[in-house]
Design a protein around this motif. Structure first.
Motif, PDB file in Angstrom:
ATOM      1  N   ARG A 121       0.799  -0.749  -0.347  1.00 54.18           N
ATOM      2  CA  ARG A 121       0.014   0.252   0.510  1.00 54.18           C
ATOM      3  C   ARG A 121       0.743   1.514  -0.498  1.00 54.18           C
ATOM      4  O   ARG A 121       0.835   1.894  -0.911  1.00 54.18           O
ATOM      5  N   SER A 122       1.775   1.310   0.599  1.00 51.65           N
ATOM      6  CA  SER A 122       2.803   2.162   0.905  1.00 51.65           C
ATOM      7  C   SER A 122       3.174   2.572  -0.410  1.00 51.65           C
ATOM      8  O   SER A 122       3.693   4.174  -0.540  1.00 51.65           O
ATOM      9  N   LEU A 123       3.613   1.629  -1.491  1.00 56.28           N
ATOM     10  CA  LEU A 123       4.442   1.892  -2.533  1.00 56.28           C
ATOM     11  C   LEU A 123       3.338   2.320  -3.526  1.00 56.28           C
ATOM     12  O   LEU A 123       3.764   2.885  -4.112  1.00 56.28           O
ATOM     13  N   VAL A 124       2.050   1.971  -3.427  1.00 57.24           N
ATOM     14  CA  VAL A 124       0.536   2.255  -4.491  1.00 57.24           C
ATOM     15  C   VAL A 124       0.855   3.754  -4.159  1.00 57.24           C
ATOM     16  O   VAL A 124       0.495   4.982  -5.432  1.00 57.24           O
ATOM     17  N   ARG A 125       0.757   4.363  -2.089  1.00 53.42           N
ATOM     18  CA  ARG A 125       0.538   5.892  -2.369  1.00 53.42           C
ATOM     19  C   ARG A 125       1.804   6.689  -2.792  1.00 53.42           C
ATOM     20  O   ARG A 125       2.135   8.214  -3.324  1.00 53.42           O
ATOM     21  N   TYR A 126       3.432   6.350  -2.874  1.00 46.78           N
ATOM     22  CA  TYR A 126       4.289   6.931  -3.337  1.00 46.78           C
ATOM     23  C   TYR A 126       3.887   7.455  -4.778  1.00 46.78           C
ATOM     24  O   TYR A 126       4.416   8.493  -5.359  1.00 46.78           O
ATOM     25  N   PHE A 127       3.801   6.070  -5.568  1.00 45.33           N
ATOM     26  CA  PHE A 127       3.577   6.841  -6.698  1.00 45.33           C
ATOM     27  C   PHE A 127       2.632   7.264  -7.512  1.00 45.33           C
ATOM     28  O   PHE A 127       2.793   8.520  -8.469  1.00 45.33           O
ATOM     29  N   VAL A 128       1.050   7.114  -6.882  1.00 42.30           N
ATOM     30  CA  VAL A 128       0.524   8.080  -7.294  1.00 42.30           C
ATOM     31  C   VAL A 128      -0.689   8.862  -5.942  1.00 42.30           C
ATOM     32  O   VAL A 128      -1.236   9.272  -6.590  1.00 42.30           O
ATOM     33  N   GLY A 129       0.107   8.516  -5.038  1.00 42.58           N
ATOM     34  CA  GLY A 129      -0.949   9.611  -3.445  1.00 42.58           C
ATOM     35  C   GLY A 129      -2.141   9.277  -3.369  1.00 42.58           C
ATOM     36  O   GLY A 129      -1.817   7.886  -3.570  1.00 42.58           O
ATOM     37  N   ASN A 130      -2.865   9.911  -2.936  1.00 40.92           N
ATOM     38  CA  ASN A 130      -4.450   9.265  -2.226  1.00 40.92           C
ATOM     39  C   ASN A 130      -5.029   8.905  -3.468  1.00 40.92           C
ATOM     40  O   ASN A 130      -5.099   8.693  -4.919  1.00 40.92           O
ATOM     41  N   ARG A 131      -6.344   8.609  -2.664  1.00 37.67           N
ATOM     42  CA  ARG A 131      -7.228   7.892  -3.990  1.00 37.67           C
ATOM     43  C   ARG A 131      -7.892   8.985  -5.066  1.00 37.67           C
ATOM     44  O   ARG A 131      -8.161   8.855  -6.500  1.00 37.67           O
ATOM     45  N   SER A 132      -8.039  10.370  -3.977  1.00 40.97           N
ATOM     46  CA  SER A 132      -8.403  11.458  -5.072  1.00 40.97           C
ATOM     47  C   SER A 132      -7.658  12.243  -6.330  1.00 40.97           C
ATOM     48  O   SER A 132      -8.067  11.945  -7.599  1.00 40.97           O
ATOM     49  N   ASP A 133      -6.170  11.468  -6.013  1.00 38.30           N
ATOM     50  CA  ASP A 133      -5.461  11.419  -6.880  1.00 38.30           C
ATOM     51  C   ASP A 133      -5.612  11.138  -8.261  1.00 38.30           C
ATOM     52  O   ASP A 133      -5.034  11.318  -9.149  1.00 38.30           O
ATOM     53  N   MET A 134      -5.610   9.763  -7.250  1.00 46.90           N
ATOM     54  CA  MET A 134      -5.688   8.501  -8.712  1.00 46.90           C
ATOM     55  C   MET A 134      -6.789   9.051  -9.601  1.00 46.90           C
ATOM     56  O   MET A 134      -6.569   8.582 -10.558  1.00 46.90           O
ATOM     57  N   ALA A 135      -7.926   9.111  -9.177  1.00 47.98           N
ATOM     58  CA  ALA A 135      -8.959   9.672 -10.112  1.00 47.98           C
ATOM     59  C   ALA A 135      -9.191  10.822 -10.870  1.00 47.98           C
ATOM     60  O   ALA A 135      -9.104  10.249 -11.811  1.00 47.98           O
ATOM     61  N   ASN A 136      -7.858  11.766 -10.134  1.00 49.67           N
ATOM     62  CA  ASN A 136      -7.315  12.954 -11.715  1.00 49.67           C
ATOM     63  C   ASN A 136      -6.500  11.633 -12.519  1.00 49.67           C
ATOM     64  O   ASN A 136      -6.589  12.228 -13.913  1.00 49.67           O
ATOM     65  N   LEU A 137      -5.662  10.609 -12.398  1.00 49.18           N
ATOM     66  CA  LEU A 137      -4.839  10.500 -12.896  1.00 49.18           C
ATOM     67  C   LEU A 137      -5.549   9.618 -13.571  1.00 49.18           C
ATOM     68  O   LEU A 137      -5.578   9.499 -15.332  1.00 49.18           O
ATOM     69  N   LEU A 138      -6.799   8.656 -13.112  1.00 51.19           N
ATOM     70  CA  LEU A 138      -7.173   8.153 -13.749  1.00 51.19           C
ATOM     71  C   LEU A 138      -8.592   9.530 -15.614  1.00 51.19           C
ATOM     72  O   LEU A 138      -8.124   8.988 -16.442  1.00 51.19           O
ATOM     73  N   ILE A 139      -8.883  10.179 -15.209  1.00 56.50           N
ATOM     74  CA  ILE A 139      -8.835  11.321 -15.784  1.00 56.50           C
ATOM     75  C   ILE A 139      -7.855  11.501 -17.272  1.00 56.50           C
ATOM     76  O   ILE A 139      -8.529  11.615 -17.930  1.00 56.50           O
ATOM     77  N   ASP A 140      -6.807  11.721 -16.077  1.00 54.28           N
ATOM     78  CA  ASP A 140      -5.581  11.753 -17.503  1.00 54.28           C
ATOM     79  C   ASP A 140      -5.825  10.642 -18.405  1.00 54.28           C
ATOM     80  O   ASP A 140      -5.356  10.715 -20.067  1.00 54.28           O
ATOM     81  N   ARG A 141      -5.928   9.814 -18.115  1.00 53.07           N
ATOM     82  CA  ARG A 141      -5.204   8.809 -19.012  1.00 53.07           C
ATOM     83  C   ARG A 141      -7.015   8.391 -19.800  1.00 53.07           C
ATOM     84  O   ARG A 141      -6.988   8.413 -21.085  1.00 53.07           O
ATOM     85  N   MET A 142      -8.502   9.142 -19.647  1.00 54.37           N
ATOM     86  CA  MET A 142      -9.724   9.118 -20.428  1.00 54.37           C
ATOM     87  C   MET A 142      -9.355   9.820 -21.170  1.00 54.37           C
ATOM     88  O   MET A 142      -9.176   9.632 -22.037  1.00 54.37           O
ATOM     89  N   ILE A 143      -8.371  10.938 -20.866  1.00 52.40           N
ATOM     90  CA  ILE A 143      -8.167  11.948 -21.394  1.00 52.40           C
ATOM     91  C   ILE A 143      -7.394  11.828 -23.075  1.00 52.40           C
ATOM     92  O   ILE A 143      -7.666  11.400 -23.996  1.00 52.40           O
TER      93      ILE A 143
END
Length: 209
Positions: free
Chosen positions: A62-84
């Motif tokens: 879990r610590s590695l997930v947070r290190y690379f992509v941040g919290n769940r809100s950060d992941m949601a924004n990265l997911l939108i980047d991916r959709m774009i």
């Protein structure tokens, strides 16, 4: 070349090579985590997906997930980047054989391809739900749809269709609404008349010429 200069260049090149390798690993990890996040969202829904769920899916701490992509809100924004990025890639792939796509090419893409990816549609549905409570996600989703709308508006201007920007924006918005609505009904298993949608869009287009 002196020994000192040789050693300096060697160390510098090694550091550059190390930094590039680390960046590559970081990007690969981020993709691995985002793919796991997508799978969790599709299976559990966005609100019920936790960092631990993503970590388990990715097979990472879990610590590695947070290190690379941040919290769940950060992941949601990265997911939108991916959709774009996915939407841009789909658009380029669809128009690959045409160096200068026409408005008709763009409209065909919107009707046939823009909302044809069921996985992307399901994730966007989850983001839509979350956007009711999160202004940032709402703004980012608007960027996703504006990407295609802007292409339509710009090409209408190039082909001198529509009296003004207001007409072009209204047409582009209506086209996106019709295409999204048709894809949504298909997702529910309801028969949709693609030909009827195209005829309606053609009729609107003719009224602007």
């Amino acid at each position: 070349m002196t020994i000192i200069r040789f050693l300096f260049n060697t160390v510098t090149n090694d550091k550059i090579g190390f930094d590039m390798a680390r960046a590559k690993i970081g990007n690969e990890r981020k993709e691995q985590i985002l793919s796991a996040f997508e799978n969790c969202v599709l299976r559990n829904g966005l609100e019920k997906t936790t960092l631990q769920d993503v970590a388990n899916e990715a097979g990472l701490p879990r610590s590695l997930v947070r290190y690379f992509v941040g919290n769940r809100s950060d992941m949601a924004n990265l997911l939108i980047d991916r959709m774009i990025e996915r939407a841009e890639s789909d658009l380029k792939s669809s128009l690959l054989d045409n160096n200068k796509p026409t408005l008709n090419d763009l409209l065909n893409f919107v009707i046939d391809g823009a909302f044809s990816n069921e996985k992307s549609n399901s994730i966007i549905d989850e983001l839509w739900y979350l956007s009711e409570k999160n202004n940032d996600i709402r703004t980012r989703l608007a960027q996703l749809y504006s990407l295609i709308q802007t292409q339509i508006i710009d090409e209408m201007k190039n082909e001198k269709i529509g009296k003004n920007l207001t007409d072009r924006k209204a047409f582009a918005h209506t086209v996106m609404s019709l295409a999204y609505g048709r894809a949504s009904f298909e997702h529910l298993g309801m028969v949709s008349a693609k030909g009827a949608t195209k005829k309606l869009i053609d009729a609107m287009l003719n009224s602007l010429q």
